[in-house]
Design an enzyme around this catalytic site. Structure first.
Site, mmCIF file in Angstrom:
data_model
loop_
_atom_site.group_PDB
_atom_site.id
_atom_site.type_symbol
_atom_site.label_atom_id
_atom_site.label_comp_id
_atom_site.label_asym_id
_atom_site.label_seq_id
_atom_site.Cartn_x
_atom_site.Cartn_y
_atom_site.Cartn_z
ATOM 1 N N SER A 162 57.759 -3.628 30.292
ATOM 2 C CA SER A 162 58.293 -2.289 30.077
ATOM 3 C C SER A 162 59.465 -2.094 31.023
ATOM 4 C CB SER A 162 57.218 -1.231 30.325
ATOM 5 O OG SER A 162 57.675 0.049 29.948
ATOM 6 N N ARG A 192 43.378 -5.408 28.748
ATOM 7 C CA ARG A 192 43.344 -4.157 29.536
ATOM 8 C C ARG A 192 42.245 -4.256 30.586
ATOM 9 N NH1 ARG A 192 46.135 0.406 27.804
ATOM 10 N NH2 ARG A 192 47.109 0.210 25.766
#
Length: 429
Positions: free
Chosen positions: A353, A276
């Site tokens: 995604s 991240r």
């Protein structure tokens, strides 16, 4: 954005869809929205009638007698004051209506699992087995340190937390992965396009970043510009306000860009290493197709297949999740996530995604096409999916392909992009 006429004709269906996504009546009150819609329409009709009557009176002044003119002028002035008052009221009511509509999420697919949060996501497929080692494996941060592949500590001093600097063979590997994916997408008919990471405010509303993800976005007030978190943001508005021909569809883009996310809601999560970070590189799959759910769901499956091909080319064990209603974002109609096995965490972590947005984004950007059969102008469907995002995927890649001597194996499909190297690392031969 949903069609207000659809909302009016399918009020209970919309309420049900909002509830599935976790929205309460206090957050979005459909009955109040429809009442506001009626008020706005009444005011539009009234202001138009007042304007027409005022114009009629104004035009009659020249032909009126001297005795008639004062009364006509007084009446016209009275109508003008009434018109101004109603126009102000209309602007206020219209703003209230628009604010609610901008916050209206897409309705989920009937096929999407219904659940309040990520615990309701469903694993629909697993490919490959979790990697097993006959030695004590390292995590990706240790592998970078052992092979002189990063400057994580130094870059933090320069750029702060959640930043990265990778070097030597690992930096080449990062770019090689993007070239592999761009070539794959080109073979599938996608147009390669590099896009800016800067955007005005309007495209953020068009994509759905605003008003739903304000905390995740970097804003530069001096320039009134935002930093993009994905090429989808720019690509979704590239044809805004245009009317395409059906013959132009589908439009397939492989968008490459640097991306920026504040990760404001990720405190305490994945802070170690490359997973991240605030700035990263991403190749994005973006599709504009006909307003036909069968057509867009076909493309949804195609995008999913391409991402699976990418993970298979990288020889990573992975699983496919069908995302539940409470975990998918506001723009999503249906969503799949792909997750690669990450040995150091003993779990699968998201790498892709894949979402069908239907006409929700196109309505916000006014992206339309003319249907060949009936000549009608319709809002297009849009879809998006990660092609590849780095450095995130480097973490499971290094960990799964590590060797006992700390080198990292390069899968066959990736070797041509790494000058034929089969292994990288200080001890590679």
């Amino acid at each position: 954005m949903l069609d207000i006429k659809f909302i009016a004709e399918n009020k209970e269906l919309v309420k049900e869809g909002l509830a599935k996504k976790g929205y309460t009546a206090e957050q979005i009150n459909i009955d109040a929205l429809l009442a506001l819609y009626k008020d706005v329409n009444k005011l539009k009709t009234s202001t138009q009638a007042l304007a027409e009557e005022k114009n009629r009176l104004s035009n009659s002044i020249k032909s009126a007698s001297a005795e008639e003119r004062p009364a006509i002028i007084a009446k016209s002035k009275e109508l003008g004051e009434q018109l101004k008052k109603e126009q102000e009221q209309l602007a206020e009511e219209q703003q209230k209506f628009d604010n609610i509509m901008w916050k209206m999420p897409n309705l989920p697919s009937p096929q999407s699992p219904v659940a309040p949060d990520e615990t309701g996501n469903v694993v629909i497929k697993k490919v490959g087995e979790p990697t097993k080692f006959d030695f004590e494996p390292k995590d990706h941060v240790e592998l970078m340190e052992l092979n002189d592949w990063s400057e994580m500590e130094r870059i933090t001093k320069v750029s702060g937390a959640r930043t990265y600097a990778i070097k030597n063979e690992l930096s080449r590997l990062e770019l090689a992965m993007h070239m592999l994916v761009l070539d794959k997408l080109a073979a599938h008919g996608f147009t390669t396009i590099t896009v800016p990471s800067l955007a005005k405010q309007k495209p953020l509303y068009g994509m759905g970043y605003l008003p739903f993800a304000q905390d995740e976005i970097y804003y530069m007030p001096a320039d009134d510009l935002y930093l993009s978190g994905t090429a989808e943001l720019v690509l979704n508005s590239l044809h805004a306000d245009e009317i395409l021909s059906e013959n132009d569809l589908p439009v397939l883009y492989a968008g490459f860009s640097p991306c920026f996310r504040r990760e404001a809601g990720a405190a305490g999560k994945d802070t170690r290493g490359l997973v991240r970070v605030h700035q990263f590189l991403k190749t994005e799959q973006f599709v504009i197709c006909k307003n036909d759910i069968t057509e867009s769901e076909k493309w949804h499956q195609t995008l999913l297949q391409i991402s699976e091909e990418v993970l298979q080319d990288l020889e990573l064990p992975y699983q496919v999740l069908e995302i539940c209603t409470g975990d998918m974002g506001a723009p999503k109609y249906r969503q799949y996530d792909l997750e690669a096995w990450t040995p150091s965490q003993n779990c699968y972590r998201e790498t892709h995604s894949c979402s069908n947005i239907t006409e929700w984004q196109a309505r916000r950007t006014n992206l339309r096409y003319r249907d060949n059969k009936d000549g009608k102008v319709k809002f297009a469907h849009t879809l998006n999916n990660t092609g590849i995002a780095t450095p995130r995927i480097l973490a499971p890649f290094m960990e799964n392909h590590q060797q006992a001597d700390y080198t990292v194996r390069i899968p066959e499909k990736l070797q041509p992009y790494m000058n034929g190297k089969k292994f990288i690392g200080k001890n590679a031969k």
